[in-house]
Design a protein around this motif. Sequence first.
Motif, PDB file in Angstrom:
ATOM      1  N   VAL A   1       0.858  -1.187   0.000  1.00 49.59           N
ATOM      2  CA  VAL A   1       0.000   0.000   0.000  1.00 49.59           C
ATOM      3  C   VAL A   1       0.890   1.231   0.000  1.00 49.59           C
ATOM      4  O   VAL A   1       1.735   1.393   0.880  1.00 49.59           O
ATOM      5  N   ILE A   2       0.714   2.098  -1.027  1.00 46.95           N
ATOM      6  CA  ILE A   2       1.568   3.287  -1.152  1.00 46.95           C
ATOM      7  C   ILE A   2       0.784   4.593  -1.066  1.00 46.95           C
ATOM      8  O   ILE A   2       1.358   5.665  -0.989  1.00 46.95           O
ATOM      9  N   GLY A   3      -0.558   4.500  -1.089  1.00 51.10           N
ATOM     10  CA  GLY A   3      -1.354   5.715  -1.042  1.00 51.10           C
ATOM     11  C   GLY A   3      -2.821   5.438  -0.827  1.00 51.10           C
ATOM     12  O   GLY A   3      -3.259   4.286  -0.752  1.00 51.10           O
ATOM     13  N   VAL A   4      -3.578   6.526  -0.740  1.00 49.86           N
ATOM     14  CA  VAL A   4      -5.024   6.463  -0.562  1.00 49.86           C
ATOM     15  C   VAL A   4      -5.663   7.312  -1.653  1.00 49.86           C
ATOM     16  O   VAL A   4      -5.186   8.398  -1.971  1.00 49.86           O
ATOM     17  N   LYS A   5      -6.746   6.796  -2.232  1.00 50.81           N
ATOM     18  CA  LYS A   5      -7.467   7.506  -3.294  1.00 50.81           C
ATOM     19  C   LYS A   5      -8.879   7.811  -2.803  1.00 50.81           C
ATOM     20  O   LYS A   5      -9.578   6.939  -2.292  1.00 50.81           O
ATOM     21  N   LYS A   6      -9.266   9.072  -2.970  1.00 53.50           N
ATOM     22  CA  LYS A   6     -10.617   9.495  -2.625  1.00 53.50           C
ATOM     23  C   LYS A   6     -11.253  10.045  -3.897  1.00 53.50           C
ATOM     24  O   LYS A   6     -10.646  10.853  -4.598  1.00 53.50           O
ATOM     25  N   SER A   7     -12.476   9.625  -4.211  1.00 55.70           N
ATOM     26  CA  SER A   7     -13.194  10.103  -5.395  1.00 55.70           C
ATOM     27  C   SER A   7     -14.203  11.164  -4.989  1.00 55.70           C
ATOM     28  O   SER A   7     -14.853  11.048  -3.944  1.00 55.70           O
ATOM     29  N   MET A   8     -14.340  12.191  -5.836  1.00 54.73           N
ATOM     30  CA  MET A   8     -15.268  13.291  -5.561  1.00 54.73           C
ATOM     31  C   MET A   8     -16.011  13.701  -6.821  1.00 54.73           C
ATOM     32  O   MET A   8     -15.528  13.487  -7.931  1.00 54.73           O
ATOM     33  N   VAL A   9     -17.173  14.299  -6.616  1.00 54.85           N
ATOM     34  CA  VAL A   9     -18.005  14.831  -7.691  1.00 54.85           C
ATOM     35  C   VAL A   9     -18.253  16.300  -7.379  1.00 54.85           C
ATOM     36  O   VAL A   9     -18.438  16.672  -6.217  1.00 54.85           O
ATOM     37  N   PHE A  10     -18.270  17.140  -8.425  1.00 48.17           N
ATOM     38  CA  PHE A  10     -18.540  18.554  -8.225  1.00 48.17           C
ATOM     39  C   PHE A  10     -20.037  18.822  -8.334  1.00 48.17           C
ATOM     40  O   PHE A  10     -20.696  18.359  -9.264  1.00 48.17           O
TER      41      PHE A  10
END
Length: 183
Positions: free
Chosen positions: A110-119
Motif C-alpha cells: 500500500v503506497i497511497g489512498v485515493k478518494k473520489s469526488m463529484v462537483f
Amino acid sequence: MEEMPPGFRFYPTEEELVSFYLHNKLENNNNNNNNSINRVIPLLDIYNLEPWQLPKHCGELCHGDPEQWFFFAPRHEREVRGGKPRRTTGTGYWKATGSPSYVHSSAGKVIGVKKSMVFYKGKAPTGTKTKWKMNEYRAIKQDGPTSTPKLRHELSLCRVYVVSGSRRAFDRRPTAAAETSSR
C-alpha cells in the motif's frame, strides 16, 4: 512548449502518480527533477477555481487533453491539523463519494489512498450534480519495515476529469476479448 508527436498522451497509472510524481514532489528530490515535475503537474490550489477553469492551468503535457488534467493541491492548514477539508468554490463544492480506497504498488504494498469526488453546483446539501469528477491521491509514508504507515498531509495529487459517458474513458487499451479475437 515542445510539440508532442501525434497520438502522445500523458496517461500515468495510479501507482506512477503516487510512487513517482507525488513521492518526488513531497521529498523535493533533485530540484531539476522537481522542476520537470512542475512542468507536467503544476502546484495549484484547485479549490480557488471552478472545475471548468482548471484545464487552462494544467501542465504542459496535458494541454489540449479534453478528458483529464493533473494538479498538486496544497493541503489547507486546518486539514493538516485534523480538521475538515474546505472543498468549496465560488459556485459549488466537491463532495466525496464512496469510501477511500488504497493505491498499491506492483509488489502489492500500500503506497497511497485515493478518494473520489463529484462537483456539485450550488450550496450543500441541495446542489446539482455535474459531470466533473476528481480522484485525490495522498501518499503513505513508512519510515521502516516495522513502523506504522502514516498518511502524508502536505500535498495531494488530483486527477480532474469530465465524465464522458464511456465506461472505459481512461482505458484506451483493447479489452481481453478483443485481444484474443485479433490473434
